[in-house]
Write a protein that holds these residues in place. Structure first.
Motif, short mmCIF file in Angstrom:
data_model
loop_
_atom_site.label_atom_id
_atom_site.label_comp_id
_atom_site.label_asym_id
_atom_site.label_seq_id
_atom_site.Cartn_x
_atom_site.Cartn_y
_atom_site.Cartn_z
N ASP A 17 47.54 33.69 54.47
CA ASP A 17 47.53 33.93 55.92
C ASP A 17 47.73 32.67 56.75
O ASP A 17 47.67 32.72 57.97
N GLY A 18 47.95 31.52 56.12
CA GLY A 18 48.13 30.27 56.86
C GLY A 18 46.83 29.64 57.32
O GLY A 18 46.82 28.60 57.96
N LYS A 19 45.69 30.27 56.99
CA LYS A 19 44.37 29.76 57.37
C LYS A 19 43.51 29.47 56.14
O LYS A 19 42.30 29.36 56.24
N GLY A 20 44.16 29.41 54.97
CA GLY A 20 43.43 29.11 53.74
C GLY A 20 42.92 30.34 53.00
O GLY A 20 42.14 30.21 52.06
N ASN A 21 43.36 31.51 53.43
CA ASN A 21 42.92 32.75 52.79
C ASN A 21 44.06 33.42 52.03
O ASN A 21 45.23 33.31 52.42
N VAL A 22 43.69 34.14 50.97
CA VAL A 22 44.65 34.89 50.16
C VAL A 22 44.14 36.31 49.97
O VAL A 22 42.94 36.57 50.06
N VAL A 23 45.06 37.22 49.71
CA VAL A 23 44.69 38.60 49.43
C VAL A 23 44.34 38.72 47.96
O VAL A 23 45.09 38.29 47.09
N ILE A 24 43.16 39.28 47.69
CA ILE A 24 42.77 39.56 46.32
C ILE A 24 42.46 41.05 46.18
O ILE A 24 42.17 41.73 47.15
N GLN A 25 42.54 41.50 44.95
CA GLN A 25 42.30 42.90 44.65
C GLN A 25 41.33 42.97 43.47
O GLN A 25 41.57 42.33 42.44
N TYR A 26 40.25 43.70 43.64
CA TYR A 26 39.28 43.90 42.55
C TYR A 26 39.66 45.16 41.79
O TYR A 26 39.64 46.26 42.35
N ARG A 27 40.03 44.99 40.53
CA ARG A 27 40.40 46.13 39.69
C ARG A 27 39.14 46.80 39.15
O ARG A 27 38.18 46.14 38.80
N ASP A 28 39.18 48.11 39.06
CA ASP A 28 38.07 48.90 38.55
C ASP A 28 38.07 48.82 37.02
O ASP A 28 39.01 49.27 36.37
N PRO A 29 37.00 48.27 36.41
CA PRO A 29 36.98 48.14 34.96
C PRO A 29 36.97 49.49 34.23
O PRO A 29 37.32 49.56 33.06
N LYS A 30 36.61 50.56 34.92
CA LYS A 30 36.64 51.88 34.31
C LYS A 30 38.08 52.40 34.19
O LYS A 30 38.37 53.25 33.37
N ARG A 31 38.96 51.86 35.02
CA ARG A 31 40.35 52.33 35.04
C ARG A 31 41.30 51.39 34.30
O ARG A 31 42.33 51.82 33.80
N TYR A 32 40.96 50.11 34.24
CA TYR A 32 41.84 49.11 33.66
C TYR A 32 41.19 48.41 32.47
O TYR A 32 39.97 48.34 32.38
N ALA A 33 42.02 47.86 31.60
CA ALA A 33 41.53 47.15 30.42
C ALA A 33 40.88 45.82 30.81
O ALA A 33 40.15 45.24 30.04
N TRP A 34 41.15 45.34 32.00
CA TRP A 34 40.57 44.09 32.49
C TRP A 34 40.04 44.32 33.89
O TRP A 34 40.42 45.27 34.56
N SER A 35 39.14 43.46 34.32
CA SER A 35 38.56 43.61 35.65
C SER A 35 38.47 42.24 36.31
O SER A 35 38.80 41.23 35.72
N GLY A 36 37.98 42.23 37.53
CA GLY A 36 37.84 41.01 38.30
C GLY A 36 38.90 40.92 39.39
O GLY A 36 39.77 41.77 39.50
N ALA A 37 38.79 39.87 40.18
CA ALA A 37 39.73 39.66 41.28
C ALA A 37 41.07 39.20 40.74
O ALA A 37 41.14 38.31 39.89
N ALA A 38 42.12 39.81 41.23
CA ALA A 38 43.49 39.48 40.82
C ALA A 38 44.38 39.50 42.05
O ALA A 38 43.96 39.87 43.14
N ASP A 93 54.02 34.63 53.03
CA ASP A 93 53.13 34.25 54.12
C ASP A 93 53.55 34.90 55.44
O ASP A 93 53.02 34.58 56.49
N GLU A 94 54.52 35.82 55.35
CA GLU A 94 54.93 36.60 56.52
C GLU A 94 54.65 38.06 56.20
O GLU A 94 55.12 38.59 55.19
N PHE A 95 53.89 38.70 57.06
CA PHE A 95 53.50 40.09 56.80
C PHE A 95 53.06 40.75 58.10
O PHE A 95 52.78 40.07 59.09
N ARG A 112 40.80 30.70 49.66
CA ARG A 112 41.40 30.21 48.41
C ARG A 112 40.47 29.22 47.70
O ARG A 112 40.38 29.22 46.48
N GLU A 113 39.76 28.41 48.46
CA GLU A 113 38.86 27.43 47.85
C GLU A 113 37.67 28.09 47.14
O GLU A 113 37.03 27.46 46.30
#
Length: 154
Positions: A17-38, A93-95, A112-113
């Protein structure tokens, strides 16, 4: 020797977003073989361009319409079945639009930090090196021993 192989094509996008932030997505471990923020992303459909696929996937998973995504590299490996799995890595970075979660997982902005201190998908910090280090454009997992993979950066 055949010059063709079976391939799975996917994408992933680092949205900033130009302010030090990024979009993350938390995957559901019940639905996916892996979990956590991606990072959000998904499969490339038959007949679809790489560019169109990342724009579509990001909209479907986050509610954001991205503009001018830049291809910065790739991540790839061979599955246990011998299929090459390619992930095309994009930055944007354009959206426009408002962020919203989907059935793929919870989506939100994160500093991001803060990423190193979060519950991340199995190798997100290594993957971020391809986005951050100009001399890197590829992360390849090669199998050294059964179930022991080596990360190779180029």
């Amino acid at each position: 020797m055949s010059r063709s192989e079976n391939v799975i094509l996917t994408n992933m996008c680092l949205i900033e977003d130009g302010k030090g932030n990024v979009v993350i997505q938390y995957r559901d471990p019940k639905r996916y073989a892996w979990s956590g923020a991606a990072l959000p992303g998904g499969h490339i459909e038959a007949g679809e361009s790489l560019h169109a696929s990342v724009v579509r996937e990001i909209f479907e998973e986050t509610g954001l319409t991205i503009f001018n995504p830049s291809l910065v590299g790739m991540k790839h490996w061979h599955t246990k079945e011998g299929i090459r799995y390619l992930v095309f890595l994009y930055c944007a970075d354009e959206f426009e639009g408002e962020i919203q979660s989907s059935d793929e997982g919870e989506v939100r902005w994160a500093a991001r930090e803060e990423l190193p201190r979060m519950d991340l998908a199995y190798d997100l910090l290594n993957l971020l090196r391809v986005f951050e280090e100009e001399e890197l454009s590829e992360l390849f997992y090669s199998e050294r021993l059964k179930d022991d993979f080596v990360r190779e950066f180029w």
